[in-house]
Design a protein around this motif. Structure first.
Motif, mmCIF file in Angstrom:
data_model
loop_
_atom_site.group_PDB
_atom_site.id
_atom_site.type_symbol
_atom_site.label_atom_id
_atom_site.label_comp_id
_atom_site.label_asym_id
_atom_site.label_seq_id
_atom_site.Cartn_x
_atom_site.Cartn_y
_atom_site.Cartn_z
ATOM 1 N N LEU A 1 1.744 6.711 -14.215
ATOM 2 C CA LEU A 1 0.736 6.446 -13.193
ATOM 3 C C LEU A 1 0.382 7.686 -12.363
ATOM 4 N N PRO A 2 1.352 8.550 -11.964
ATOM 5 C CA PRO A 2 0.975 9.753 -11.199
ATOM 6 C C PRO A 2 0.010 10.662 -11.968
ATOM 7 N N ASP A 3 0.234 10.829 -13.264
ATOM 8 C CA ASP A 3 -0.683 11.649 -14.072
ATOM 9 C C ASP A 3 -2.067 11.016 -14.136
ATOM 10 N N THR B 1 0.821 -1.210 0.000
ATOM 11 C CA THR B 1 0.000 0.000 0.000
ATOM 12 C C THR B 1 0.855 1.259 0.000
ATOM 13 N N ALA B 2 1.857 1.296 0.877
ATOM 14 C CA ALA B 2 2.704 2.485 0.977
ATOM 15 C C ALA B 2 3.488 2.723 -0.307
ATOM 16 N N ASN C 1 2.934 5.870 -2.879
ATOM 17 C CA ASN C 1 4.046 6.772 -3.208
ATOM 18 C C ASN C 1 4.265 6.871 -4.716
ATOM 19 N N ILE C 2 4.058 5.756 -5.415
ATOM 20 C CA ILE C 2 4.191 5.787 -6.883
ATOM 21 C C ILE C 2 3.100 6.664 -7.489
ATOM 22 N N LEU C 3 1.855 6.479 -7.023
ATOM 23 C CA LEU C 3 0.743 7.257 -7.566
ATOM 24 C C LEU C 3 0.864 8.732 -7.206
ATOM 25 N N PHE C 4 1.405 9.017 -6.041
ATOM 26 C CA PHE C 4 1.568 10.408 -5.615
ATOM 27 C C PHE C 4 2.757 11.080 -6.289
ATOM 28 N N GLY C 5 3.504 10.333 -7.096
ATOM 29 C CA GLY C 5 4.640 10.910 -7.818
ATOM 30 C C GLY C 5 5.845 11.199 -6.948
ATOM 31 N N ARG C 6 6.055 10.393 -5.904
ATOM 32 C CA ARG C 6 7.164 10.645 -4.988
ATOM 33 C C ARG C 6 8.463 9.974 -5.424
ATOM 34 N N TYR C 7 8.414 9.249 -6.537
ATOM 35 C CA TYR C 7 9.627 8.641 -7.091
ATOM 36 C C TYR C 7 9.901 9.249 -8.458
#
Length: 475
Positions: A226-228, A90-91, A95-101
């Protein structure tokens, strides 16, 4: 001689053997002593442990009971491990969806942690939005707990429905359950995602009374997009709320983002009429007008979310300006404008407009009655003192117990004149009446209506009537 030689030859050998035997016995003795000492120490430790145990050996229960407790502990440990793994998934996915990488960090290891397969060439990001989450919060249960619980339900349902052609992973985000579908072939991908989402939606509604609205992003070409896609589903969900859409499954690909309709002439005309209504302070008409504009020019735009959202914002801005100019106390006006700006849907805006402008209309009507009373008092004072050459605005304000600015505003609003202009208008009206109905001289009339001279009366008479008093009196 041979026997002597033999004895002399074997004597040293015998001594050597005896020495070796003695050395061996010494080593054996030392080993036994060391072993005994170690065993004694271990025995002491074990004895202390045994002494610390409860005296009643039956407290441990039978063998079956102990085995059952061990199995239960192992099962709890397995559940905890599964929970840790799910939290990691989940974490990482969040983080991938939130664009943190950054794109370079999305390697196979990170994708595996989020249960995303690097072999997948295409992805859909799907949000299951809970429309009745507040009803699912008994007691003090937190919204996040309910979301996590429903995430498990959705995950279990997907496992039973998706099949081998769809790979998926999920996580929670506030009131949304986010699911990422992946596949290594694009053929029938959309159809499969739509089928699974529709079936899960029906399962949740029929079995758990959970109402969800499913919004699906555009097709993603890879993990870096994925973030977009996540931002896309958030905007799409916000738009569907703004037009009170009841659609169950909505794909971004089905919506048109053309902005050409924003400048539609009919909508602009209706908005201009709304502005004029606000300027003329006909606040009681505003709720009905707004409801009609929204129903005709916003709600039907279900396939053009950009235009619908912009029109909603445009109407809210017009209404906010109308509130700020409605002579409300500053705090009330600010609060009302904030309510209008925060209305994110057609229904919310209609409710806010009905509440705010209904209250403003009542207050305006009450103010008008109060203003009419003040004006009536001031006008009566003027009528009763027209003959007084010293009649002035200050005396009228003092008698009415009202400020000069406020009384001036009331006169402008009601008669479109200043107070001085109104006094002059009433004096000339009274002079006209005397000129027509009496034989009084112009000088006497001037004095009776408060003018100090005939010249002053003539000048003001000509200004309003375009004639002198004498010319007006002529048949």
């Amino acid at each position: 001689m041979v026997a002597v030689l033999d004895a002399e030859y074997t004597q040293p050998l015998r001594i050597i053997l005896i020495a070796f035997a003695a050395y061996f016995l010494l080593l054996l003795t030392l080993a036994v002593a060391y072993t005994w000492r170690s065993l004694s120490r271990r025995y002491g430790e074990i004895s202390s442990l045994v002494d610390a145990l409860p005296e009643n050996s039956t407290s441990y229960g039978s063998y079956e009971e102990v085995l059952s407790k061990v199995r239960s502990s192992l099962a709890d440990f397995q559940v905890q491990q599964d929970d840790v793994r799910q939290r990691t998934v989940t974490a990482t996915l969040r983080n991938i969806l939130f664009g943190r990488y950054v794109d370079s960090a999305l390697d196979e290891k990170l994708l595996a942690q989020a249960q995303l397969q690097s072999l997948c060439g295409k992805y859909y990001v799907v949000a299951f939005s809970l429309s009745n989450i507040e009803e699912l919060l008994p007691g003090r249960r937190r919204k996040g707990d309910v979301s996590a619980m429903i995430n498990v339900m959705i995950h279990s349902s997907l496992e039973g429905l998706s099949g081998q052609e769809l790979l998926f992973t999920s996580c929670t985000d506030h009131s949304n359950i986010l699911v990422v579908f992946g596949t290594d072939r694009e053929e029938d991908f959309r159809e499969n995602v739509q089928r699974v989402c529709t079936e899960v939606n029906e399962l949740l509604r029929e079995n758990y009374s959970i109402n969800t609205q499913v919004v699906v992003s555009s097709l993603c070409p890879g993990p870096s997009a994925l973030p977009d896609a996540y931002q896309e589903v958030l905007q799409l969900h916000s738009f569907l709320n703004s037009i009170d859409s009841k659609a169950q499954v909505v794909f971004q690909e089905d919506l048109d983002t053309n902005q050409a309709m924003l400048l539609d002439g009919t909508f602009l005309r209706k908005e201009h009429i709304l502005i004029n209504t606000l300027l003329t302070e006909k606040f009681d008409l505003v709720p009905g007008m707004v409801n009609a504009i929204l129903a005709e020019h916003v709600v039907p735009l279900r396939s053009n979310y950009v235009t619908a959202s912009q029109r909603l914002v445009s109407i809210a801005n017009v209404l906010s300006e109308g509130v700020l100019s409605a002579n409300l106390p500053p705090e009330e006006a600010e609060h009302a404008a904030t309510l209008l700006h925060n209305a994110n849907s057609v229904s919310q805006l209609n409710e806010a407009v009905a509440e705010i402008f209904g209250q403003i209309a009542k207050q305006h009507a009450s103010n008008e009655r109060s203003e009419d009373n003040l004006l009536l008092h001031a006008c009566n004072y003027i009528e009763n003192n027209l003959y007084d050459m010293n009649l002035n605005v200050a005396a009228i304000c003092e008698d009415s117990n009202i400020s000069f600015q406020y009384l001036t505003r009331l006169f402008r609003k009601k008669y479109n004149r200043t107070i001085a202009e109104y006094i002059s208008f009433r004096r000339i009206a009274k002079a006209k009446e005397l000129l027509k109905n009496t034989n009084m001289t112009v000088a006497a009339i001037a004095q009776s209506v408060g003018y100090s001279s005939v010249d002053t009366l003539t000048r003001n008479f000509r200004k309003l009537e375009g004639l002198t008093p004498t010319e007006y009196r002529k048949p």
